[in-house]
Scaffold this motif. Structure first.
Motif, short mmCIF file in Angstrom:
data_model
loop_
_atom_site.label_atom_id
_atom_site.label_comp_id
_atom_site.label_asym_id
_atom_site.label_seq_id
_atom_site.Cartn_x
_atom_site.Cartn_y
_atom_site.Cartn_z
N GLU A 312 0.82 -1.21 0.00
CA GLU A 312 0.00 0.00 0.00
C GLU A 312 0.86 1.26 0.00
N ARG A 313 2.00 1.24 0.70
CA ARG A 313 2.86 2.42 0.76
C ARG A 313 3.73 2.57 -0.47
N TRP A 314 4.21 1.44 -1.00
CA TRP A 314 5.11 1.48 -2.16
C TRP A 314 4.59 0.50 -3.23
N PRO A 315 3.44 0.77 -3.82
CA PRO A 315 2.79 -0.22 -4.69
C PRO A 315 3.61 -0.59 -5.92
N GLU A 316 4.40 0.32 -6.45
CA GLU A 316 5.18 0.03 -7.65
C GLU A 316 6.57 -0.49 -7.33
N SER A 317 6.92 -0.55 -6.06
CA SER A 317 8.30 -0.88 -5.68
C SER A 317 8.40 -2.11 -4.79
N THR A 318 7.31 -2.86 -4.63
CA THR A 318 7.28 -4.01 -3.71
C THR A 318 7.14 -5.31 -4.49
N PHE A 319 7.94 -6.30 -4.10
CA PHE A 319 7.89 -7.63 -4.71
C PHE A 319 7.90 -8.65 -3.57
N ILE A 320 6.87 -9.50 -3.50
CA ILE A 320 6.71 -10.44 -2.39
C ILE A 320 6.92 -11.87 -2.87
N ILE A 321 7.76 -12.60 -2.14
CA ILE A 321 8.09 -13.99 -2.48
C ILE A 321 7.70 -14.90 -1.31
N GLY A 322 6.90 -15.91 -1.56
CA GLY A 322 6.58 -16.89 -0.54
C GLY A 322 7.39 -18.17 -0.74
N GLN A 323 7.48 -18.99 0.31
CA GLN A 323 8.17 -20.29 0.21
C GLN A 323 7.30 -21.37 0.86
N THR A 324 7.22 -22.52 0.19
CA THR A 324 6.38 -23.62 0.69
C THR A 324 7.13 -24.94 0.59
N THR A 325 6.62 -25.93 1.34
CA THR A 325 7.13 -27.30 1.28
C THR A 325 5.97 -28.27 1.46
N TYR A 326 6.18 -29.49 1.00
CA TYR A 326 5.14 -30.52 1.12
C TYR A 326 5.32 -31.36 2.37
N ASP A 327 6.55 -31.85 2.62
CA ASP A 327 6.81 -32.63 3.82
C ASP A 327 8.31 -32.59 4.12
N GLY A 328 8.73 -33.39 5.09
CA GLY A 328 10.13 -33.42 5.51
C GLY A 328 10.23 -33.31 7.01
N GLN A 329 11.12 -32.43 7.49
CA GLN A 329 11.28 -32.22 8.92
C GLN A 329 11.39 -30.73 9.21
N VAL A 330 11.08 -30.36 10.44
CA VAL A 330 11.12 -28.97 10.85
C VAL A 330 11.61 -28.89 12.30
N LEU A 331 12.30 -27.83 12.64
CA LEU A 331 12.68 -27.55 14.02
C LEU A 331 11.61 -26.65 14.62
N ALA A 332 10.91 -27.15 15.63
CA ALA A 332 9.81 -26.40 16.24
C ALA A 332 9.58 -26.92 17.65
N ALA A 333 8.73 -26.23 18.39
CA ALA A 333 8.38 -26.63 19.75
C ALA A 333 6.90 -27.00 19.80
N HIS A 334 6.53 -27.77 20.82
CA HIS A 334 5.11 -28.09 21.00
C HIS A 334 4.34 -26.91 21.55
N ASP A 335 5.01 -26.07 22.34
CA ASP A 335 4.35 -24.93 22.94
C ASP A 335 5.39 -23.85 23.20
N TRP A 336 4.91 -22.67 23.55
CA TRP A 336 5.79 -21.54 23.76
C TRP A 336 6.78 -21.80 24.91
N ASP A 337 8.03 -21.44 24.66
CA ASP A 337 9.11 -21.57 25.64
C ASP A 337 9.50 -23.02 25.93
N GLU A 338 9.02 -23.97 25.13
CA GLU A 338 9.45 -25.35 25.28
C GLU A 338 10.64 -25.62 24.37
N PRO A 339 11.40 -26.68 24.61
CA PRO A 339 12.58 -26.96 23.79
C PRO A 339 12.22 -27.21 22.33
N GLY A 340 13.16 -26.83 21.45
CA GLY A 340 12.98 -27.12 20.05
C GLY A 340 13.21 -28.59 19.76
#
Length: 444
Positions: A312-340
């Protein structure tokens, strides 16, 4: 008659571009063109390939398109320590791992990981070469309320001790809550404490008003004043954010992403004050960068995000790129402040964007700009997966999928079919492997 989904698949297979080498990214650079704001997202905060591809593209944007800043989904003072390192400032850390040392808030692996360490090492060497303008590294987020207030006071202590005392008195409004901004938010929203909004605003206004006076003839640079002023802006917005947390997700989310674009604007204005044009690469999650107007975030929940606000601020100057995956592995936690944990990522749900791209190929990118053939194939509403720092496979449909129209969210999309978990720098983040059977649960 060919079914619409089969027609879309045929178009995607025909239009996919390979994603294996730097040379494969050159057509993407051509698509980016003269954009000054390139926003590169990620489908999770714990996927190695998302970080790797983002860093690879950013290096090309810096080397070949003259980009001058990297702005990331991280707190301002934590990232500014990295900024001092990559610019080779006096007193800066001697190693990338040291410069990343202030990223101690959960989840540390989001920025303290091997890919970021390698990238900021490269960035320091690039800046030291003197071949182009130095590239900065900045944080866009607003969680660092107390660290930012302390940074304002420390700056003023160097340039005006009376002003430092005024800052202490204003920020003393938060003192009884210690280092717990959530407690402050709860108390103020429930009438147990008067909000400190005016105090935080007054401190920001004083710094803005006195910029020339404080920097003229002082042993500080305009960069140091900018650092302090942005910390004061963060304190003002964080005060609002922590109160809004107890009103609902939409209110706090909108304050946070509005702060991110305000920070982006501040970087642009700081460069303009030096007679320079800012060209910024932004690193953040797809949920922050994929235009909210093209997802249920916007049309159902009333949320705005950084991608929408930047367009909205820079309509002619912005380019957005998304990234996706189907499966594999991820580093994450079950809940906030829990171990990765290293978790298995379930295959994309039937009917989702991820499941569709799984049928297209292994590693590719798509041009989603208006008028491109792919844009027409991805204008239908479909589920898209968003994994943050928390991953809950058992409730994945409800916890991680949102209805979207991908061609409205992004200008380009990178897909890597099977991905690996991010490798953290800290031994206590991501050491554990959560054993989940490959077929659990199928989600179909």
């Amino acid at each position: 008659m060919t079914r619409p989904e089969n027609m879309a698949l045929e178009i995607l297979r025909r239009e996919q571009r390979p994603l294996t080498s730097d040379a494969d990214l050159l057509p993407l650079l051509d698509a980016i063109g003269d954009a000054r704001f390139v926003l590169i997202g990620e489908g999770s905060h714990g996927t190695h390939e998302f970080y790797e591809e983002r860093a690879r593209l950013t290096r090309l944007l810096i080397e070949q398109r003259g980009f001058t800043a990297v702005a990331v989904e991280a707190d301002w003072p934590d990232a500014y320590r990295v900024n001092r390192f990559v610019r080779g400032d006096a007193g800066a850390d001697e190693s990338a791992a040291g410069a990343l040392g202030d990223f101690q808030r959960f989840p540390r692996w989001m920025w303290r990981n091997s890919v970021v360490e390698e990238f900021v090492t490269w960035l320091r060497a690039h800046n030291a070469s003197g071949r182009a303008r130095p590239v900065g590294f900045y944080g866009l987020d607003l969680y660092s309320l107390h660290r930012s207030m302390n940074a304002v006071i420390e700056y003023l202590q160097e340039v005006d001790q009376d002003a430092a005392q005024r800052a202490r008195e204003r920020y003393g409004c938060f003192e009884m809550f210690g280092e717990n901004p959530q407690a402050y938010g709860y108390a103020t929203e429930h009438g147990a404490w008067e909000p400190c909004e005016q105090e935080a605003m007054q401190q920001l206004l004083e710094l803005q008003r006195r910029e020339t006076e404080l920097t003229a003839g002082q042993q500080v640079s305009d960069d140091e004043h900018f650092f302090a002023e942005q910390n004061a802006r963060l304190a003002r917005n964080a005060e609002q954010y922590y109160r809004a947390m107890f009103r609902g997700r939409e209110s706090s989310w909108n304050i946070r992403d509005t702060h991110m674009v305000e920070t982006l604007e501040a970087l642009v204005e700081h460069a303009r004050g030096r007679g320079e044009e800012a060209r910024v690469v932004v690193w953040a999650h797809n949920s922050h960068l994929g235009d909210a107007r093209a997802s249920a975030m916007g049309w159902q929940r009333g949320e705005v995000n950084l991608g929408q606000l930047t367009r909205e601020r820079w309509p002619e100057s912005t380019f957005i790129i998304g990234q996706t995956t189907y499966d594999g592995q991820v580093l994450a936690a079950h809940d906030w402040d829990e171990p990765g944990l290293v978790m298995n990522v379930r295959p994309g749900l039937h009917g989702s964007l991820e499941a569709l791209l799984h049928e297209v190929g292994e590693r590719f990118w798509l041009d989603l700009r208006a008028g491109a053939p792919v844009a027409g194939a991805l204008t239908q509403e479909q589920l898209q997966r968003f994994i943050g720092v928390i991953y809950r496979p058992a409730t994945e449909r409800w916890s991680h999928y949102v209805e979207t129209t991908p061609a409205g969210q992004y200008d380009a999309l990178l897909h890597i079919n099977r991905t690996r978990a991010l490798r953290p720098l800290d031994a206590d983040a991501g050491d554990a492997q959560e054993e989940v059977p490959d077929l659990y649960p199928t989600g179909q």
